[in-house]
Scaffold this motif. Structure first.
Motif, PDB file in Angstrom:
ATOM      1  N   UNK A   1       9.372  -8.138   2.646  1.00  0.00           N
ATOM      2  CA  UNK A   1       8.478  -8.408   3.787  1.00  0.00           C
ATOM      3  C   UNK A   1       8.219  -6.964   4.553  1.00  0.00           C
ATOM      4  N   UNK A   2       9.105  -6.016   4.685  1.00  0.00           N
ATOM      5  CA  UNK A   2       8.707  -4.992   5.639  1.00  0.00           C
ATOM      6  C   UNK A   2       7.675  -4.066   4.957  1.00  0.00           C
ATOM      7  N   UNK A   3       7.591  -4.231   3.546  1.00  0.00           N
ATOM      8  CA  UNK A   3       6.604  -3.767   2.806  1.00  0.00           C
ATOM      9  C   UNK A   3       5.177  -4.169   2.491  1.00  0.00           C
ATOM     10  N   UNK A   4       4.883  -5.563   2.846  1.00  0.00           N
ATOM     11  CA  UNK A   4       3.589  -6.178   2.563  1.00  0.00           C
ATOM     12  C   UNK A   4       2.741  -6.072   3.619  1.00  0.00           C
ATOM     13  N   UNK A   5       1.666  -5.957   3.412  1.00  0.00           N
ATOM     14  CA  UNK A   5       0.453  -5.782   4.361  1.00  0.00           C
ATOM     15  C   UNK A   5       0.299  -7.404   4.916  1.00  0.00           C
ATOM     16  N   UNK A   6      -0.080  -7.194   6.195  1.00  0.00           N
ATOM     17  CA  UNK A   6      -0.503  -8.510   6.750  1.00  0.00           C
ATOM     18  C   UNK A   6      -1.890  -9.099   6.217  1.00  0.00           C
TER      19      UNK A   6
ATOM     20  N   UNK B   1      12.009 -12.457  -1.819  1.00  0.00           N
ATOM     21  CA  UNK B   1      10.583 -11.996  -1.083  1.00  0.00           C
ATOM     22  C   UNK B   1      11.045 -11.600   0.278  1.00  0.00           C
ATOM     23  N   UNK B   2      12.156 -12.091   0.697  1.00  0.00           N
ATOM     24  CA  UNK B   2      12.516 -11.745   2.161  1.00  0.00           C
ATOM     25  C   UNK B   2      12.815 -10.386   2.192  1.00  0.00           C
ATOM     26  N   UNK B   3      13.294  -9.490   1.314  1.00  0.00           N
ATOM     27  CA  UNK B   3      13.652  -8.243   1.261  1.00  0.00           C
ATOM     28  C   UNK B   3      12.373  -7.437   1.119  1.00  0.00           C
TER      29      UNK B   3
END
Length: 287
Positions: free
Chosen positions: A282-287, A278-280
């Motif tokens: 995060x940069x690709x997930x929408x807010x 999951x942490x990896x």
């Protein structure tokens, strides 16, 4: 569209391709049939002429300036439904028409296909976007969104049509935002205007060209025997399954897997699978 299919299967496939390509790309040539079905140019010409004579009289006209057939203003689909999903799915299946015949009334017993509402997309929008992507050109468009329902003019440079399993959008460079964005196809308004060449191409879309690994595992709150069931569902090895998607598609992949990366279902039976990295992501997930 005809109610019965009194046409030989192989001919029906070719006639469907003729209608889909002509309607949504705005130009049909014998090469479309030759490349898709591995036939000679003479047979392809015969199929087009037979289509014009027996299936869709008046649907196409030969435009010698572009060496192809174009749809007439009175074009009326006869062996397709004339919806954008037919063309978009055709592209997504790499021109494998056999996978798009679920719309035909074949009356296969003990089988049910869930049909959801299709978002409305106009042929003139698809035609221009496809041409712009293939010719690497800029396009002036009017676009609306839920946050901004009023038409807003933009200049974009599209490079790829994308199906997320939920909707279709086009990945494009946006000159207003100075970045690559996703534009939902059903939210374009009016007729896009093709412009000049764009300096921004798919190779410049760093996020698009980044392959991101997603790792899923059974919810550890499940008992070992229940975890084994879930692992078998997804073909996991050692309770892990790893696959990669393009960076901008990570969010959509998780939605299809019904994984909410913000909250967890209160019961493991409802959650079933969770992210192992999951942490990896995060940069690709929408807010």
């Amino acid at each position: 569209m005809t109610d019965t299919w009194a046409i030989r299967w192989d001919l029906l496939a070719r006639y469907r391709l003729i209608e889909i390509i002509a309607l949504w790309e705005g130009r049909l040539t014998t090469n479309h049939l030759c490349d898709t079905f591995g036939m000679g140019r003479q047979q392809a010409s015969k199929d087009i002429n037979t289509y014009l004579k027996d299936i869709g009289p008046g649907n196409l006209v030969l435009d010698r300036s572009i060496k192809g057939y174009v749809p007439t203003p009175t074009f009326s689909p006869q062996v397709t439904k004339g919806v954008a999903d037919e063309y978009l799915q055709l592209m997504a299946r790499n021109n494998d028409l056999s996978l798009r015949f679920e719309n035909l009334p074949l009356n296969v017993a003990n089988t049910e296909v869930l049909s959801l509402p299709i978002r409305n997309v106009e042929p003139r929008v698809i035609r221009t976007l496809v041409r712009a992507a293939r010719e690497q050109k800029r396009v002036e468009v009017d676009y609306v969104s839920v946050h901004n329902p009023n038409r807003e003019g933009r200049i974009i440079a599209p490079h790829t049509l994308v199906f997320t399993g939920i909707r279709w959008h086009v990945r494009a460079w946006c000159e207003k935002n100075q970045g690559f964005r996703d534009f939902v196809l059903s939210r374009f308004r009016g007729e896009p205007e093709l412009l000049d060449m764009s300096p921004k191409q798919a190779d410049d879309d760093t996020a698009w060209n980044t392959q991101v690994p997603i790792e899923i595992t059974p919810d550890t709150r499940l008992t070992p025997d229940k975890q084994a069931v879930v692992a078998a569902d997804y073909g996991m090895e050692d309770n892990r399954h790893r696959f990669t998607v393009r960076g901008p598609l990570v969010h959509y992949a998780l939605k299809l897997l019904q994984i909410d990366y913000k909250t967890m279902e209160p019961t493991p039976e409802a959650q079933q699978i969770v992210l192992a990295n999951r942490e990896a992501l995060k940069p690709w997930l929408f807010d």
